[in-house]
Design a protein around this motif. Structure first.
Motif, mmCIF file in Angstrom:
data_model
loop_
_atom_site.group_PDB
_atom_site.id
_atom_site.type_symbol
_atom_site.label_atom_id
_atom_site.label_comp_id
_atom_site.label_asym_id
_atom_site.label_seq_id
_atom_site.Cartn_x
_atom_site.Cartn_y
_atom_site.Cartn_z
ATOM 1 N N GLN A 156 -8.513 0.157 -0.298
ATOM 2 C CA GLN A 156 -8.690 -1.156 0.298
ATOM 3 C C GLN A 156 -10.085 -1.296 0.922
ATOM 4 O O GLN A 156 -10.758 -2.289 0.741
ATOM 5 C CB GLN A 156 -7.607 -1.308 1.367
ATOM 6 N N SER B 251 0.841 -1.205 0.000
ATOM 7 C CA SER B 251 0.000 0.000 0.000
ATOM 8 C C SER B 251 0.867 1.243 0.000
ATOM 9 O O SER B 251 0.567 2.227 -0.682
ATOM 10 C CB SER B 251 -0.908 0.021 1.226
ATOM 11 N N ASP C 180 -6.154 -0.865 -4.416
ATOM 12 C CA ASP C 180 -5.559 -1.484 -3.240
ATOM 13 C C ASP C 180 -6.514 -2.535 -2.690
ATOM 14 O O ASP C 180 -7.511 -2.213 -2.059
ATOM 15 C CB ASP C 180 -5.282 -0.405 -2.184
ATOM 16 N N GLU C 181 -6.208 -3.782 -2.976
ATOM 17 C CA GLU C 181 -7.071 -4.896 -2.542
ATOM 18 C C GLU C 181 -8.546 -4.582 -2.759
ATOM 19 O O GLU C 181 -9.324 -4.578 -1.816
ATOM 20 C CB GLU C 181 -6.826 -5.209 -1.064
HETATM 21 MG MG LIG Z 1 -2.265 -2.457 2.369
#
Ligand SMILES: [Mg+2]
Ligand SMILES: Nc1ncnc2c1ncn2[C@@H]1O[C@H](COP(=O)(O)OP(=O)(O)OP(=O)(O)O)[C@@H](O)[C@H]1O
Lengths: 305, 296, 269
Positions: C110, C64, C190-191
């Motif tokens: 995320q 990240s 991010d994810e």
């Molecule tokens: Mg992360």
């Protein structure tokens, strides 16, 4: 050339928004700081004029009891003995806080340790309502209820420090209570759980664990209560009797810094000794309020260590 | 004494004390309302006050109180929003910020008389505004700013950082993100604070006696030109408010029905303040729903 | 097994020939510091245009941190040194207009973070701020971006509903739609599927495959299958270092480094 590349290199609407926005927010904060500074500057310059321009002596101001700024004393200096008002202000403040603290602690303990959800909500509203009642209304009630009550049960005219302290007691009660509640809530619950598990009674736990852990917060609450009492003007002025004499007890007519100010400013002419002397009282109020703030900071710092 | 008895005794004391506090409040409210409400009538609310004879009302004072509140909010809201945004979003973590915070704390704990006297000195005397609504509104703004600023700051800080990142990642400026994403989310908190502050402002008298003044000039409710001296909207006229009225009557009032008038006025004042307190939360929640569910 | 045993400086980084491959983004000697904490070391990676690149690695390995540096979301949070080349510009330099740059390099976080506005406003808000006010055009953008994010069918009848009333998976796809609506060049994710159920995850993956035609995508993922399913290239992060960067199929079938091998085969840590 690549239009996107150009865009990324040049200022845009967002850049301008950001500059203007920051400018606005900085301007607002600077305005507030400027207000605080000018309050101090103006009050100080007026309040110090008594000593610089009118040649009153600071010692007389703090330690003598003759308040009659328009007349000159034997030494040719104006009579600015503010001790009666200073004593009056401290008198009502200290008494009010002495009355209020046990009530505030009891209520706060009940709210945080004993009450159920409904009880907490109810008491929360009670403190909020007490804060919400305007100070003139407190003064009005004081005049109609407290003054006759004091006259009947304690004697005297009913006007005086005791009445002032009773009125302020109710006024600072919610301040001290709600801040104490905050600090009691901040005590980690496992402290209490551990104490109870060791076989301590609820009271022992409150007394030895909870109150002790919350002590800095409670002291802060009390200082805030004092600050509120010290600065309160109208409610006290309405019940204290407004005699600029050294108080001879709790039952004789007296005055506080704030009460003399509210009564006097309108009756004096700007720039005269009489007026400047009043500003000196305002300066004392200002400095006291600064002191209360510093004490709170100091307690906060001590409490953390 | 054995711990068990001690415990019982202490807990009982705590309960008794708490009970007493509730009784005190009940007594205060009961006393004010029971004494004052019978005196409230349509006539009382809509006629001018009297200085020497009985039968005066509070029409001007009532209007002045609300108008002063509006002026105060108009002045203090933008400033406290700006300052709150600074503290929540832009303030660097350094000593200067600490000093600024300290200054705001000091302002919030200054006695309101001192704030009023400062307003008197600077605006009434120095800037020659005279006893006027605008001078009163400025004094009340000083009185209101620290609380409101802190409230704005806290409301903004309680909005998740994810929202800020969402705005920034879309290429919005931080300012726009704050203004159009964060503030709408913080609105419930801000409104609650504003309305609670409004209650405080509404009942304030000490800051006003030397700024807005202690006399209620005659106003003509049919004249809405703010630049006319008789207009209710004129902000350079002296304007006694409800709270100042109560103080004035009780310190130097000579009308025969002074007690009844102050009781009635106190009741009106309390009722308005109670309404502010009650509506604070309700309004905040309503607005939140309105601003966020965006049914256009 | 001891994770400290891998040699962090023994790395295998894929190098493209800029003459042959069109590059969307290149980092050079990128370092990231959170205060004194040196969280990311020496990243020099090239990202090919219209491809999906996965960043994989254990939790806390700096994925990240790296990703957020690419569109300067770490401004004010961390200190980032080194260069990030985009269209011949180093976007990690103070002269760059970050706002315009972020419109080109979009990001999906995320955790889903829709605005607490209506579904429609979530998409149109930034677009409007960007100057497009015409209702017809806005409606069009809402529809296309929601379709691209595979959300249109689920929400087309209640675009005025609050975005917060959507499920977590729907919210994440709304965030993707919101990012696409700005028509960026590059999409950083991010994810994006970590909060999603398998079905939503598949939908998001389909979306990415679809988006690849027009966008360059860099995605952080913990899901190895996902990385191997969707991405063309994969970078393996470990303790703030990029240990290996190669074509995805190579990473998963012939990893060059032992750390990578252990990680993709599940023997790691
Ligand atoms: Mg992360
Ligand atoms: N805002 C921050 N402030 C300080 N340190 C941070 C911050 N964000 C991340 N770090 C540190 O940087 C390192 C890398 O974190 P990062 O979030 O980049 O890991 P990650 O690979 O994304 O992990 P995950 O898979 O759990 O998301 C960690 O040691 C973390 O503690």
């Amino acid at each position: 050339m690549d239009p996107i590349k150009t865009k990324i290199q040049t200022r845009s609407k967002e850049t301008r928004q950001e500059i203007w926005g920051q400018l606005l927010s900085y301007a607002a904060i600077i305005l507030i700081v400027a207000v605080v500074c000018s309050i101090f500057m103006f009050v100080a310059s007026k309040g110090l004029a008594t000593f610089t321009k009118d040649h009153a002596s600071l010692r007389d101001f703090l330690f003598t009891t003759d308040w009659s700024p328009t007349t000159m004393g034997k030494d040719g200096r104006p009579l600015v003995g503010a001790l009666p008002m200073i004593a009056g202000s401290f008198g009502v403040t200290v008494l009010a806080v002495i009355f209020a603290t046990p009530f505030a602690l009891g209520t706060a303990l009940y709210m945080t340790q004993l009450a159920g959800k409904h009880g907490q909500k109810l008491l929360q509203s009670v403190t909020e309502l007490l804060v919400g009642i305007p100070s003139v209304v407190y003064g009005f009630i004081g005049l109609n209820v407290v003054v006759p009550f004091v006259r009947e049960h304690f004697g005297g005219s009913g006007y005086g420090i005791l009445s002032g302290a009773f009125v302020l007691f109710v006024m600072v009660l919610p301040t001290i209570t709600s801040l104490t509640v905050d600090s009691l809530r901040a005590v980690p619950s496992h402290y209490q759980a551990a104490s109870l598990a060791l076989g301590a009674t609820e009271w022992q736990t409150m007394y030895k664990v909870t109150l002790r852990a919350a002590l800095p917060g409670i002291l802060t609450a009390i200082v805030f209560g004092m600050a509120r009492a010290f600065g309160e003007a109208l409610a006290v002025q309405m019940v204290i009797g407004n005699a600029t004499l050294m108080p001879h007890g709790l039952l004789t007519a007296s005055s506080t810094l704030t009460s003399v100010l509210t009564m006097g400013i309108g009756n004096t002419v700007m720039g005269t000794v009489g007026n400047n002397a009043l500003w000196s009282l305002a300066l004392v109020l200002l400095l006291m309020s600064l002191l209360f703030n510093l004490v709170v900071k100091w307690i906060g710092r001590k409490g953390r260590i | 004494m054995n711990p068990k008895t001690m415990n019982k005794l202490a807990l009982t004391t705590i309960k008794v004390i708490t009970g007493l506090v509730v009784v005190i409040l009940a007594f205060l409210l009961g006393r004010i309302l029971l004494q004052g409400v019978p005196h409230i009538s349509w006539r009382f609310l809509t006629t001018a006050s009297q200085e020497f004879v009985a039968g005066g009302g509070i029409a001007y004072q009532l209007f002045n109180s609300f108008y002063l509140l509006v002026l105060t909010l108009l002045l203090s809201l933008p400033i406290s929003l700006g300052a709150g945004i600074f503290l929540a979003e832009y303030a660097p973590k350094n000593w200067l910020t600490e000093v600024i915070r300290m200054a705001i704390e000091i302002l919030s704990s200054l006695p309101s008389v001192v704030v009023g006297l400062f307003g008197f000195l600077l605006f009434v005397v120095q800037f020659k505004l005279g006893f006027s609504l605008i001078a009163g509104a400025i004094a009340l703004t000083f009185f209101n700013l620290p609380l409101l600023t802190r409230n704005v700051e806290e409301s903004l800080k309680s909005v998740s950082n994810l929202q800020r990142e969402a705005g920034l990642a879309l290429g919005l400026s931080k300012w726009t993100t704050v203004l159009k994403v964060i503030i709408p989310e913080a609105v419930p908190g801000i409104v609650t604070g504003v309305v609670l502050g409004a209650g405080r402002v509404f009942g304030e008298a000490a800051a006003l006696i030397y700024t807005a003044g202690q006399s209620a000039s005659v106003i003509d409710f049919t004249n809405w030109n703010p630049f006319d001296a008789a207009s209710p909207l004129n902000w350079s006229r002296p304007a006694e408010t409800l709270a100042v009225h109560i103080w004035k009557i009780n310190s130097e009032g000579i009308m025969p029905d002074a007690a009844a008038v102050s009781a009635g006025t106190s009741a009106v004042l309390i009722i308005v303040v109670l309404l502010f307190n009650l509506s604070a939360r309700y309004l905040g929640n309503r607005l939140h729903r309105k601003l966020t569910s965006a049914d256009k | 097994m001891d994770v400290g045993k891998y040699d962090l400086n023994d790395t295998e980084i894929l190098q493209f020939d800029p003459q042959q491959t069109e590059l969307a983004l290149t980092t050079k000697d990128l370092q990231v510091y959170y205060g004194k904490n040196h969280a990311f070391y020496d990243g020099s990676l090239q990202f090919e245009r219209y491809k999906i690149t996965s960043l994989i690695g254990a939790s806390g390995s700096g994925k990240s941190t790296f990703l957020r540096s690419l569109n300067r979301m770490n401004d004010g949070v961390a200190r980032v040194t080194g260069q990030i080349w985009y269209r011949g510009l180093d976007v990690n330099s103070p002269q760059i207009n970050v706002y315009q740059m972020r419109k080109q390099i979009g990001m999906v976080f995320q955790r889903p973070n829709p605005f607490s506005k209506s579904i429609r406003d979530n998409i149109t808000f930034a677009v409007r701020e960007n100057g497009i006010k015409e209702q017809k055009k806005l409606d069009e953008i809402v529809e296309t971006s929601l379709k691209q994010a595979a959300l249109w069918d689920e929400v087309k009848d209640d675009l005025n509903k609050s975005a917060l009333s959507l499920s977590g998976g729907q919210q994440q796809r709304l965030c993707i739609a919101r990012a696409i609506a700005m028509q960026p060049d590059i999409l950083l994710m991010d994810e994006p599927a970590s909060a999603l159920d398998p079905i939503s995850t598949l939908k998001v993956e389909e979306t990415m495959m679809e988006l690849k035609k027009n966008y360059t995508i860099i995605i952080v993922t913990h899901n190895m299958q996902q990385a191997s399913r969707v991405s063309d290239y994969t970078a393996f992060f470990h303790l703030g270092h990029v240990i290996e960067y190669a074509q995805t199929k190579n990473i998963f079938t012939f990893p060059q480094k032992r750390a990578t091998d252990d990680y993709v085969s599940g023997n790691f840590g």
